[in-house]
Write a protein that holds these residues in place. Structure first.
Motif, short mmCIF file in Angstrom:
data_model
loop_
_atom_site.label_atom_id
_atom_site.label_comp_id
_atom_site.label_asym_id
_atom_site.label_seq_id
_atom_site.Cartn_x
_atom_site.Cartn_y
_atom_site.Cartn_z
N ALA A 93 58.87 63.32 -21.09
CA ALA A 93 59.90 64.19 -20.53
C ALA A 93 59.93 64.09 -19.02
CB ALA A 93 59.66 65.64 -20.96
N LEU A 94 58.74 64.06 -18.41
CA LEU A 94 58.67 63.97 -16.95
C LEU A 94 59.20 62.62 -16.45
CD1 LEU A 94 57.86 65.35 -14.34
CD2 LEU A 94 55.52 64.50 -14.68
N PRO A 131 57.68 70.38 -13.51
CA PRO A 131 56.46 70.95 -12.92
C PRO A 131 56.34 70.54 -11.46
CG PRO A 131 55.94 69.14 -14.41
CD PRO A 131 57.39 69.41 -14.58
N GLY A 132 55.64 71.35 -10.70
CA GLY A 132 55.45 71.05 -9.28
C GLY A 132 54.39 69.99 -9.04
N ARG A 133 54.18 69.67 -7.77
CA ARG A 133 53.16 68.69 -7.41
C ARG A 133 51.78 69.24 -7.71
NH1 ARG A 133 55.49 64.64 -4.56
NH2 ARG A 133 57.55 65.05 -3.69
N PRO A 134 50.79 68.38 -8.02
CA PRO A 134 50.84 66.91 -7.96
C PRO A 134 51.35 66.25 -9.25
CG PRO A 134 48.61 67.60 -8.44
CD PRO A 134 49.42 68.87 -8.27
N ILE A 135 51.61 67.04 -10.29
CA ILE A 135 52.02 66.43 -11.56
C ILE A 135 53.47 65.97 -11.50
CG2 ILE A 135 52.37 66.88 -14.02
CD1 ILE A 135 50.08 68.95 -13.81
N GLY A 136 54.34 66.84 -11.02
CA GLY A 136 55.76 66.54 -11.03
C GLY A 136 56.39 66.68 -9.67
#
Length: 211
Positions: A93-94, A131-136
């Motif tokens: 999805a990301l 999602p926010g950083r660092p993942i997204g």
């Protein structure tokens, strides 16, 4: 002499008509993508949409590759891939969300109006939901900037007002969320997006009653 002049005129007309024919071809293909996207999102059951959107996204990507300087194919590739992201989960999805974001940001470099605001609406939803950083790459400030730009272009749009209202609800700004949910309920559905706009109007009604 006359034959040479006629040949030159015919060749000149061909050079003028070729770009026009090419543009018409991708416009027709974009329209077909749009209609199929509408059908998938408003008529197919949830479990069926993922595969259909994947195939449609691949078609849109091929159209982008064939028309690298055109904004509309990029916008619709981004919209379709954003819908595909919604149907996926986890890293898949990301990945789809990043692909959609990149396509839409390239599109607004070519067309600052973003397809009458559609690119900005979808970017706002992507920055809101990722999602926010660092993942997204999710970022509330960027999401709000995208929604505000869409509102400047199309202040009465059902889609922008609904997605902005949902964003505002998540941010705890309920009075503002209520205002934009009402604007979504009162908005006019676009002729070429009637089914999806009417579906969002129903979601806006549900949001308004919850608020």
């Amino acid at each position: 002499m006359i034959r040479r002049q006629l040949l030159a005129a015919a060749l000149g007309a061909g050079l003028l008509l070729a770009p026009l024919s090419s543009a018409l071809a991708w416009e027709n293909e974009v329209e077909a993508l749009k209609q199929r996207w509408e059908q998938i999102n408003t008529r197919q059951a949830e479990g069926q949409r993922r595969g259909s959107l994947k195939s449609l996204s691949e078609e849109a990507e091929r159209l982008v590759q064939a028309n690298p300087g055109a904004a509309q194919p990029l916008i619709w590739y981004g919209i379709i891939e954003a819908s595909h992201a919604r149907e996926r989960s986890g890293l898949g999805a990301l990945g789809s969300a990043r692909t959609a974001r990149d396509a839409l940001e390239r599109a607004i470099e070519l067309d600052p109006q973003g397809g009458n605001g559609s690119a900005y609406v979808t970017l706002g939803a992507l920055y809101d939901r990722a999602p926010g950083r660092p993942i997204g790459f999710g970022n509330s400030d960027t999401a709000e900037r995208m929604f505000q730009r869409a509102l400047e272009i199309r202040p009465d749009g059902i889609d922008v007002n609904y997605y902005y209202a949902a964003f505002l609800e998540d941010e705890g700004r309920k009075n503002e969320a209520r205002e934009h949910a009402q604007r979504a309920v009162d908005g006019t559905a676009r002729e070429d997006r009637q089914a999806s706009d009417e579906a969002l109007r129903e979601e806006a009604r549900a949001l308004l009653s919850r608020l």
